[in-house]
Enzyme design. Structure first.
Site, PDB file in Angstrom:
ATOM      1  N   GLU A  48       0.828  -1.212   0.000  1.00  0.00           N
ATOM      2  CA  GLU A  48       0.000   0.000   0.000  1.00  0.00           C
ATOM      3  C   GLU A  48       0.864   1.265   0.000  1.00  0.00           C
ATOM      4  O   GLU A  48       0.589   2.215  -0.726  1.00  0.00           O
ATOM      5  CB  GLU A  48      -0.939   0.008   1.205  1.00  0.00           C
ATOM      6  CG  GLU A  48      -2.013  -1.055   1.168  1.00  0.00           C
ATOM      7  CD  GLU A  48      -3.035  -0.852   0.064  1.00  0.00           C
ATOM      8  OE1 GLU A  48      -3.245   0.292  -0.381  1.00  0.00           O
ATOM      9  OE2 GLU A  48      -3.638  -1.854  -0.358  1.00  0.00           O
ATOM     10  N   ASN A  52       1.108   3.911  -3.129  1.00  0.00           N
ATOM     11  CA  ASN A  52       0.815   5.336  -2.971  1.00  0.00           C
ATOM     12  C   ASN A  52       1.898   6.206  -3.604  1.00  0.00           C
ATOM     13  O   ASN A  52       1.602   7.203  -4.255  1.00  0.00           O
ATOM     14  CB  ASN A  52       0.647   5.704  -1.497  1.00  0.00           C
ATOM     15  CG  ASN A  52      -0.739   5.405  -0.972  1.00  0.00           C
ATOM     16  OD1 ASN A  52      -1.621   4.987  -1.702  1.00  0.00           O
ATOM     17  ND2 ASN A  52      -0.914   5.614   0.316  1.00  0.00           N
ATOM     18  N   ARG A 106      -9.356   3.397  -7.737  1.00  0.00           N
ATOM     19  CA  ARG A 106      -8.655   3.375  -6.439  1.00  0.00           C
ATOM     20  C   ARG A 106      -9.671   3.362  -5.305  1.00  0.00           C
ATOM     21  O   ARG A 106     -10.698   4.047  -5.366  1.00  0.00           O
ATOM     22  CB  ARG A 106      -7.746   4.590  -6.287  1.00  0.00           C
ATOM     23  CG  ARG A 106      -6.653   4.656  -7.329  1.00  0.00           C
ATOM     24  CD  ARG A 106      -5.620   3.598  -7.052  1.00  0.00           C
ATOM     25  NE  ARG A 106      -4.780   3.412  -8.229  1.00  0.00           N
ATOM     26  CZ  ARG A 106      -3.984   2.384  -8.399  1.00  0.00           C
ATOM     27  NH1 ARG A 106      -3.919   1.443  -7.495  1.00  0.00           N
ATOM     28  NH2 ARG A 106      -3.259   2.283  -9.474  1.00  0.00           N
TER      29      ARG A 106
END
Length: 143
Positions: A48, A52, A106
């Site tokens: 994650e 990002n 997303r």
């Protein structure tokens, strides 16, 4: 802070490097003898954080992502994921579940997932200077 071992990775913000980063961190963490569940949580949180950087920090160009891992006392894995991208203007909004600037594909759950899988979670960002995600996970000592 003293540490028993460390590693530093630096790579371009290409999506193919997300799997590399999570696997490298998992391999590094393996020396701490984590459970499979702990290892899965670590892999997910790193995935994650790196995603990002790839999607949000450098939306229009490639940049550099840095991942640092350290093994701290009391069986704690310390992970820092850093970019020098566009930064986050409104951290409170960015930390809100379901908020995303990445478009319809997303989920906006990245920070929430990272925080739920880690013992410690902190994000620092400055617009135009980048973002640093700092995570720690205290691992169980297996008998």
């Amino acid at each position: 802070m003293k540490f028993d071992n460390f590693m530093i990775l630096e790579f371009p913000s290409k999506s193919c490097n997300e799997a590399f980063a999570r696997s490298a961190v998992a391999c590094f963490a393996a020396q701490m003898d984590p459970t499979l569940e702990e290892l899965g949580d670590i892999r997910t949180a790193v995935s994650e954080a790196v995603t990002n950087c790839i999607v949000h920090a450098y939306p229009d160009a490639l940049g550099v992502v840095t991942v640092r891992c350290r093994i701290l006392k009391d069986n704690v894995l310390d992970i820092v994921v850093k970019d020098k991208g566009i930064g986050i203007a409104d951290m409170e909004q960015a930390r809100r579940p379901m908020f995303t600037t990445g478009g319809a594909d997303r989920s906006g759950m990245g920070f929430t997932i990272m925080e739920s899988f880690m013992t410690f979670f902190e994000v620092n960002s400055e617009p135009g200077k980048g973002t640093t995600v700092h995570m720690r996970r205290k691992l169980q000592r297996r008998q």
